[in-house]
Design an enzyme around this catalytic site. Structure first.
Site, PDB file in Angstrom:
ATOM      1  N   GLY A  12       0.154  -8.759  -3.481  1.00 58.97           N
ATOM      2  CA  GLY A  12       1.044  -8.159  -2.490  1.00 58.97           C
ATOM      3  C   GLY A  12       2.516  -8.130  -2.872  1.00 58.97           C
ATOM      4  O   GLY A  12       3.369  -8.163  -1.988  1.00 58.97           O
ATOM      5  N   SER A  13       2.826  -8.033  -4.156  1.00 59.50           N
ATOM      6  CA  SER A  13       4.251  -8.007  -4.505  1.00 59.50           C
ATOM      7  C   SER A  13       4.933  -6.745  -3.984  1.00 59.50           C
ATOM      8  O   SER A  13       6.097  -6.789  -3.554  1.00 59.50           O
ATOM      9  CB  SER A  13       4.454  -8.160  -6.015  1.00 59.50           C
ATOM     10  N   ARG A  66     -19.054   2.714   4.809  1.00 53.76           N
ATOM     11  CA  ARG A  66     -17.586   2.732   4.822  1.00 53.76           C
ATOM     12  C   ARG A  66     -17.006   3.109   6.184  1.00 53.76           C
ATOM     13  O   ARG A  66     -15.995   2.529   6.608  1.00 53.76           O
ATOM     14  CB  ARG A  66     -17.055   3.692   3.759  1.00 53.76           C
ATOM     15  N   ARG A  92      -9.725  -0.350  -2.241  1.00 57.51           N
ATOM     16  CA  ARG A  92     -10.907   0.285  -1.659  1.00 57.51           C
ATOM     17  C   ARG A  92     -10.621   1.772  -1.489  1.00 57.51           C
ATOM     18  O   ARG A  92      -9.496   2.147  -1.111  1.00 57.51           O
ATOM     19  CB  ARG A  92     -11.254  -0.292  -0.275  1.00 57.51           C
ATOM     20  N   ILE A  93     -11.617   2.577  -1.760  1.00 54.69           N
ATOM     21  CA  ILE A  93     -11.472   4.016  -1.547  1.00 54.69           C
ATOM     22  C   ILE A  93     -11.765   4.313  -0.081  1.00 54.69           C
ATOM     23  O   ILE A  93     -12.748   3.826   0.474  1.00 54.69           O
ATOM     24  CB  ILE A  93     -12.404   4.804  -2.488  1.00 54.69           C
ATOM     25  N   LEU A  94     -10.881   5.075   0.548  1.00 56.95           N
ATOM     26  CA  LEU A  94     -11.025   5.413   1.966  1.00 56.95           C
ATOM     27  C   LEU A  94     -11.734   6.763   2.098  1.00 56.95           C
ATOM     28  O   LEU A  94     -11.542   7.665   1.273  1.00 56.95           O
ATOM     29  CB  LEU A  94      -9.641   5.465   2.619  1.00 56.95           C
ATOM     30  N   ASN A 108       0.883   5.933  -0.566  1.00 54.45           N
ATOM     31  CA  ASN A 108       0.265   5.055  -1.572  1.00 54.45           C
ATOM     32  C   ASN A 108       1.214   4.920  -2.753  1.00 54.45           C
ATOM     33  O   ASN A 108       1.990   5.836  -3.045  1.00 54.45           O
ATOM     34  CB  ASN A 108      -1.054   5.671  -2.057  1.00 54.45           C
ATOM     35  N   HIS A 110       0.946   4.327  -6.867  1.00 47.85           N
ATOM     36  CA  HIS A 110      -0.012   4.348  -7.971  1.00 47.85           C
ATOM     37  C   HIS A 110       0.748   4.078  -9.268  1.00 47.85           C
ATOM     38  O   HIS A 110       1.812   4.652  -9.491  1.00 47.85           O
ATOM     39  CB  HIS A 110      -0.718   5.707  -8.034  1.00 47.85           C
TER      40      HIS A 110
HETATM   41  C1  GAR Z   1       0.373  -2.341  -8.235  1.00 50.09           C
HETATM   42  O1  GAR Z   1       0.695  -2.188  -9.591  1.00 50.09           O
HETATM   43  C2  GAR Z   1      -0.068  -1.026  -7.633  1.00 50.09           C
HETATM   44  O2  GAR Z   1       0.623   0.080  -8.144  1.00 50.09           O
HETATM   45  C3  GAR Z   1      -1.507  -0.991  -8.063  1.00 50.09           C
HETATM   46  O3  GAR Z   1      -1.967  -2.314  -7.878  1.00 50.09           O
HETATM   47  C4  GAR Z   1      -0.875  -3.230  -8.081  1.00 50.09           C
HETATM   48  C5  GAR Z   1      -0.790  -4.134  -6.867  1.00 50.09           C
HETATM   49  O4  GAR Z   1       0.130  -5.159  -7.101  1.00 50.09           O
HETATM   50  N1  GAR Z   1      -2.251  -0.069  -7.284  1.00 50.09           N
HETATM   51  C6  GAR Z   1      -3.344   0.560  -7.743  1.00 50.09           C
HETATM   52  O5  GAR Z   1      -3.780   0.413  -8.861  1.00 50.09           O
HETATM   53  C7  GAR Z   1      -3.993   1.484  -6.732  1.00 50.09           C
HETATM   54  N2  GAR Z   1      -5.047   2.207  -7.344  1.00 50.09           N
HETATM   55  P1  GAR Z   1       0.741  -5.975  -5.876  1.00 50.09           P
HETATM   56  O6  GAR Z   1      -0.448  -6.501  -5.057  1.00 50.09           O
HETATM   57  O7  GAR Z   1       1.482  -7.090  -6.513  1.00 50.09           O
HETATM   58  O8  GAR Z   1       1.615  -5.071  -5.080  1.00 50.09           O
END
Ligand code: GAR
Length: 201
Positions: A12-13, A66, A92-94, A108, A110
């Site tokens: 969750g950063s 789902r 998770r894919i919605l 989102n 990415h």
């Molecule tokens: C982040 O790098 C985000 O961009 C990526 O997961 C990481 C979560 O880090 N998201 C995906 O890959 C979505 N497909 P975090 O929990 O530290 O924010």
């Protein structure tokens, strides 16, 4: 004031960066709920420590159903008055049904310069493709995976000797700049694309 629900699956950063942004005076958004599909997600404790409501809805008991999993999510969002959702490392894919219900109200982040490298392992794929630059994208969510109107992107260099971890770390620093800016702009009604130039060169 937009009431924001943040979906996480891990540390969750990005979620913390969004909470810090919303804590600034004058923010057009306020956190209403942090939700995870994994009760052990480290981000849940970080949100709770900041006084934000949390919910854990394990996807596993729902198996392949789902829509039933998403119905529980929807209940939690309604219970907390959420009107804007930020996916932040939610793995998770919605379903199209859920996404359609939130069209125009779900963002989102990415870890690639979309439309390049949708899906997983984006950093290794950017290295393997010989890219000189890589980065991250905040976009509106549509049913198609890692697609939808781009709100903002940040660019980093791919350096000689990078591996997926070193590149991911460079991108993550920019994710923490990009997503808060994108959220604040979007919550204020600004959908104009913006770019953060080459950082960490
Ligand atoms: C982040 O790098 C985000 O961009 C990526 O997961 C990481 C979560 O880090 N998201 C995906 O890959 C979505 N497909 P975090 O929990 O530290 O924010």
């Amino acid at each position: 004031m937009r009431r924001v629900g943040i979906f996480i699956s891990g540390g969750g950063s990005n979620m913390v960066a969004l909470l810090d942004e919303m804590a600034k005076s004058g923010s057009p958004a306020a956190p209403a709920l942090v939700l995870s599909n994994d009760a052990n997600a480290g981000g849940l404790a970080k949100a709770a420590a900041r006084g934000v409501a949390t919910a854990a809805i394990d996807h596993r008991p729902f198996g392949k159903d789902r829509p039933a999993f998403e119905a529980e999510i929807q209940k939690a969002l309604e219970a907390h008055g959420v009107d804007l959702v930020c996916l932040a490392g939610f793995m998770r894919i919605l379903t199209p049904g859920f996404v359609d219900a939130w069209t125009g109200r779900m963002l989102n982040i990415h870890p690639s310069l979309l439309p390049l490298f949708t899906g997983l392992h984006t950093h290794q794929r950017a290295i393997d493709a010989g890219c000189a630059v890589h980065g991250c994208t905040v976009h509106e969510v549509i049913p198609e995976l890692d697609a939808g109107p781009i709100l903002g992107q940040a660019v980093v260099p791919v350096k000689a000797g990078d591996d997926a971890d070193s590149l991911a770390a460079r991108v993550l620093v920019q994710e923490h700049r990009l997503y808060p800016m994108a959220l604040t702009r979007f919550a204020a009604g600004n959908r104009d694309r913006f770019a953060l130039g080459l950082a960490g060169a």
